[in-house]
Design a protein around this motif. Structure first.
Motif, PDB file in Angstrom:
ATOM      1  N   MET A 137       0.845  -1.176   0.000  1.00 62.23           N
ATOM      2  CA  MET A 137       0.000   0.000   0.000  1.00 62.23           C
ATOM      3  C   MET A 137       0.893   1.242   0.000  1.00 62.23           C
ATOM      4  O   MET A 137       1.886   1.293   0.714  1.00 62.23           O
ATOM      5  N   PHE A 138       0.521   2.207  -0.783  1.00 58.19           N
ATOM      6  CA  PHE A 138       1.253   3.467  -0.838  1.00 58.19           C
ATOM      7  C   PHE A 138       0.574   4.474   0.073  1.00 58.19           C
ATOM      8  O   PHE A 138      -0.634   4.671   0.001  1.00 58.19           O
ATOM      9  N   ILE A 139       1.369   5.102   0.911  1.00 58.14           N
ATOM     10  CA  ILE A 139       0.886   6.131   1.828  1.00 58.14           C
ATOM     11  C   ILE A 139       1.507   7.445   1.373  1.00 58.14           C
ATOM     12  O   ILE A 139       2.724   7.542   1.253  1.00 58.14           O
ATOM     13  N   ARG A 140       0.677   8.441   1.164  1.00 50.95           N
ATOM     14  CA  ARG A 140       1.177   9.706   0.622  1.00 50.95           C
ATOM     15  C   ARG A 140       0.951  10.901   1.532  1.00 50.95           C
ATOM     16  O   ARG A 140       1.241  12.023   1.155  1.00 50.95           O
ATOM     17  N   SER A 141       0.431  10.657   2.725  1.00 48.24           N
ATOM     18  CA  SER A 141       0.236  11.766   3.651  1.00 48.24           C
ATOM     19  C   SER A 141       0.172  11.220   5.077  1.00 48.24           C
ATOM     20  O   SER A 141      -0.115  10.035   5.281  1.00 48.24           O
ATOM     21  N   PRO A 142       0.445  12.069   6.055  1.00 45.54           N
ATOM     22  CA  PRO A 142       0.324  11.636   7.449  1.00 45.54           C
ATOM     23  C   PRO A 142      -1.083  11.135   7.774  1.00 45.54           C
ATOM     24  O   PRO A 142      -1.249  10.154   8.501  1.00 45.54           O
ATOM     25  N   LYS A 143      -2.097  11.774   7.213  1.00 42.91           N
ATOM     26  CA  LYS A 143      -3.478  11.361   7.485  1.00 42.91           C
ATOM     27  C   LYS A 143      -3.754   9.959   6.944  1.00 42.91           C
ATOM     28  O   LYS A 143      -4.427   9.148   7.597  1.00 42.91           O
ATOM     29  N   GLU A 191      -3.409   9.574  16.004  1.00 42.27           N
ATOM     30  CA  GLU A 191      -4.544   9.259  15.142  1.00 42.27           C
ATOM     31  C   GLU A 191      -5.281  10.513  14.669  1.00 42.27           C
ATOM     32  O   GLU A 191      -5.810  10.537  13.558  1.00 42.27           O
ATOM     33  N   ASN A 192      -5.303  11.545  15.477  1.00 42.56           N
ATOM     34  CA  ASN A 192      -6.037  12.763  15.130  1.00 42.56           C
ATOM     35  C   ASN A 192      -5.187  13.849  14.491  1.00 42.56           C
ATOM     36  O   ASN A 192      -5.710  14.690  13.760  1.00 42.56           O
ATOM     37  N   ASN A 193      -3.892  13.853  14.782  1.00 49.44           N
ATOM     38  CA  ASN A 193      -2.989  14.871  14.240  1.00 49.44           C
ATOM     39  C   ASN A 193      -1.637  14.221  13.957  1.00 49.44           C
ATOM     40  O   ASN A 193      -0.650  14.520  14.626  1.00 49.44           O
ATOM     41  N   PRO A 194      -1.582  13.320  12.961  1.00 49.28           N
ATOM     42  CA  PRO A 194      -0.375  12.534  12.732  1.00 49.28           C
ATOM     43  C   PRO A 194       0.849  13.345  12.304  1.00 49.28           C
ATOM     44  O   PRO A 194       1.983  12.918  12.530  1.00 49.28           O
ATOM     45  N   GLY A 195       0.640  14.505  11.737  1.00 50.35           N
ATOM     46  CA  GLY A 195       1.761  15.305  11.250  1.00 50.35           C
ATOM     47  C   GLY A 195       2.673  15.824  12.336  1.00 50.35           C
ATOM     48  O   GLY A 195       3.821  16.188  12.074  1.00 50.35           O
ATOM     49  N   THR A 242       7.946   7.792  18.208  1.00 53.54           N
ATOM     50  CA  THR A 242       6.600   7.417  18.634  1.00 53.54           C
ATOM     51  C   THR A 242       5.894   6.623  17.543  1.00 53.54           C
ATOM     52  O   THR A 242       5.264   5.598  17.810  1.00 53.54           O
ATOM     53  N   LEU A 243       6.007   7.071  16.308  1.00 54.92           N
ATOM     54  CA  LEU A 243       5.397   6.368  15.186  1.00 54.92           C
ATOM     55  C   LEU A 243       5.893   4.930  15.122  1.00 54.92           C
ATOM     56  O   LEU A 243       5.103   3.995  15.001  1.00 54.92           O
TER      57      LEU A 243
END
Length: 82
Positions: free
Chosen positions: A1-7, A42-46, A52-53
């Motif tokens: 799976m490609f992830i392209r944003s923190p969200k 989960e609410n503000n991943p950026g 932590t991640l």
């Protein structure tokens, strides 16, 4: 799976957590973090620290793989530059 944003990453993590039937508190207990920290990701991943991640990913049995864009299959290559 490609992830392209923190969200997008946060959504994947939430889905995996729910798939494993873990609460935020359950994840936090596995890695020695506060429930508030899991909620924050989960609410503000950026704004989450990389350390932590990686702890959250470990608790959910997830890995990250980094590949050069040129090695991505043609249909999934991302054309946008930062």
């Amino acid at each position: 799976m490609f992830i392209r944003s923190p969200k997008e990453l946060a959504l994947l993590v939430i889905n995996q957590r729910k798939k494993l039937k873990l609460s935020q508190t359950g994840v936090s207990n596995l890695v020695g973090l506060k429930q508030k920290t899991i909620s924050g990701f989960e609410n503000n991943p950026g704004s989450t620290k990389l350390e932590t991640l990686f702890r959250i990913l470990s608790a959910l049995n997830l890995d990250i793989e980094i590949v050069p864009k040129d090695d991505a299959p043609p249909k999934t290559r991302w054309k946008e530059e930062w």
